[in-house]
Design a protein around this motif. Sequence first.
Motif, PDB file in Angstrom:
ATOM      1  N   GLU A   1       3.445   3.487 -12.033  1.00 31.39           N
ATOM      2  CA  GLU A   1       3.771   2.274 -11.615  1.00 31.39           C
ATOM      3  C   GLU A   1       4.712   1.617 -12.308  1.00 31.39           C
ATOM      4  OE1 GLU A   1       0.324  -0.545 -12.136  1.00 31.39           O
ATOM      5  OE2 GLU A   1      -1.112   0.814 -10.947  1.00 31.39           O
TER       6      GLU A   1
ATOM      7  N   GLU B   1       1.147   4.025  -3.068  1.00 30.60           N
ATOM      8  CA  GLU B   1       0.685   5.415  -2.912  1.00 30.60           C
ATOM      9  C   GLU B   1       1.707   6.203  -3.057  1.00 30.60           C
ATOM     10  OE1 GLU B   1      -0.823   5.208   0.972  1.00 30.60           O
ATOM     11  OE2 GLU B   1      -2.860   4.553   0.533  1.00 30.60           O
ATOM     12  N   LYS B   2       3.045   5.943  -2.672  1.00 29.70           N
ATOM     13  CA  LYS B   2       3.988   6.930  -2.994  1.00 29.70           C
ATOM     14  C   LYS B   2       4.354   6.985  -4.437  1.00 29.70           C
ATOM     15  CE  LYS B   2       7.398   9.589  -1.293  1.00 29.70           C
ATOM     16  NZ  LYS B   2       6.939  10.970  -0.772  1.00 29.70           N
ATOM     17  N   GLU B   3       4.575   5.723  -5.056  1.00 31.57           N
ATOM     18  CA  GLU B   3       4.995   5.690  -6.732  1.00 31.57           C
ATOM     19  C   GLU B   3       3.771   5.585  -7.391  1.00 31.57           C
ATOM     20  OE1 GLU B   3       7.995   5.624  -7.422  1.00 31.57           O
ATOM     21  OE2 GLU B   3       8.922   5.600  -5.635  1.00 31.57           O
ATOM     22  N   LYS B   4       3.400   6.919  -7.826  1.00 33.31           N
ATOM     23  CA  LYS B   4       2.088   6.764  -8.654  1.00 33.31           C
ATOM     24  C   LYS B   4       2.443   6.255 -10.072  1.00 33.31           C
ATOM     25  CE  LYS B   4      -0.080   8.842  -5.454  1.00 33.31           C
ATOM     26  NZ  LYS B   4      -1.300   8.078  -4.796  1.00 33.31           N
TER      27      LYS B   4
ATOM     28  N   LYS C   1       0.886  -1.369  -0.118  1.00 34.90           N
ATOM     29  CA  LYS C   1      -0.122  -0.018  -0.065  1.00 34.90           C
ATOM     30  C   LYS C   1       0.741   1.185  -0.033  1.00 34.90           C
ATOM     31  CE  LYS C   1      -3.560   2.301   2.850  1.00 34.90           C
ATOM     32  NZ  LYS C   1      -2.827   3.487   3.089  1.00 34.90           N
ATOM     33  N   THR C   2       1.740   1.265   0.956  1.00 37.38           N
ATOM     34  CA  THR C   2       2.763   2.495   1.081  1.00 37.38           C
ATOM     35  C   THR C   2       3.598   2.712  -0.465  1.00 37.38           C
ATOM     36  OG1 THR C   2       2.904   2.033   3.229  1.00 37.38           O
ATOM     37  CG2 THR C   2       4.638   3.411   2.260  1.00 37.38           C
ATOM     38  N   VAL C   3       3.920   1.741  -1.000  1.00 32.89           N
ATOM     39  CA  VAL C   3       4.758   1.868  -2.135  1.00 32.89           C
ATOM     40  C   VAL C   3       3.812   2.159  -3.398  1.00 32.89           C
ATOM     41  CG1 VAL C   3       6.037   0.643  -4.098  1.00 32.89           C
ATOM     42  CG2 VAL C   3       6.504   0.268  -1.597  1.00 32.89           C
TER      43      VAL C   3
END
Length: 286
Positions: free
Chosen positions: A202, A197-200, A193-195
């Motif tokens: 893909e 949300e941070k890395e829009k 989830k964190t990645v």
Amino acid sequence: MNVFIIGIGLIGGSFAKDIRSIHPNAKIYGIDANEAHVEEALALNLIDTKSSYDDLGLADMVIVSIPVDVLVTELPEILNGVNDDCVVFDGGSTKSLICKSLEDHSKRRNYLAAHPIAGTEFSGPTAAISGLYDGKTNIICEVEKTAFKLQERALELFQKMGMRIRYMNPEAHDKHIAYVSHLSHISSFMLGKTVIEKEKNERDIFDMAGSGFESTVRLAKSSPAMWTPIFEQNRENVVETLDEYIQNLEEFKQMLLRNDYQGIYEQMDNTNKIKEILNGIPLNKK
């Protein structure tokens, strides 16, 4: 031997594969709420025929591998349908509520509370694997409440499948499994989830993800339908493990903020001892 498998996914399907090898003359009946899973299981030769609760009186063994919230409501009905010489066991990842829900059932002696600690992040009949349980630990709870000849039947199967058996009360099982299984899944889901949300973008995730990231988030591909009820049933133990985990993360963060890299090194060095634990070497025997 007539074997009924209720819930023909990774867990139930893998049991079916091993039973085919160990007992080639066994007839395997399949029951699943998802009709597509039944058809897939037939096509894959995991089961011989589709069935229903109406036929449970024919069973010598019933293996129940469905989500734990459904187990609580379905196990009493399953026990109602079996004959007195049938053993019923499950593979649920929680045990306290399930055992409590059956404590006054007239056929409690037919039920063996089991948790084979094995699996992958995949689900459905196509995920079934031969030898999935070989070398894995199977936790048995309240074995004294199961009729001896029936527990022997199940334990003989587990032994032939190569499982190690541990006995534990349901409360201890749920507390310990929160650390070694449930927390691992939460960590994986939340890292994913964190990645995300941070890395829009893909593409950046897939281009930069190494084997470490891939192995850590592997469990985030697990079924939410299976895991949400597990977290619900084991809520108190999971919250306790999360409190300790969050405290450790906060301590790591504070060491970074105060440039305490010697402290970070010492914590990681101490944690490296987990290699010995996982290899079965007692730390006090070093």
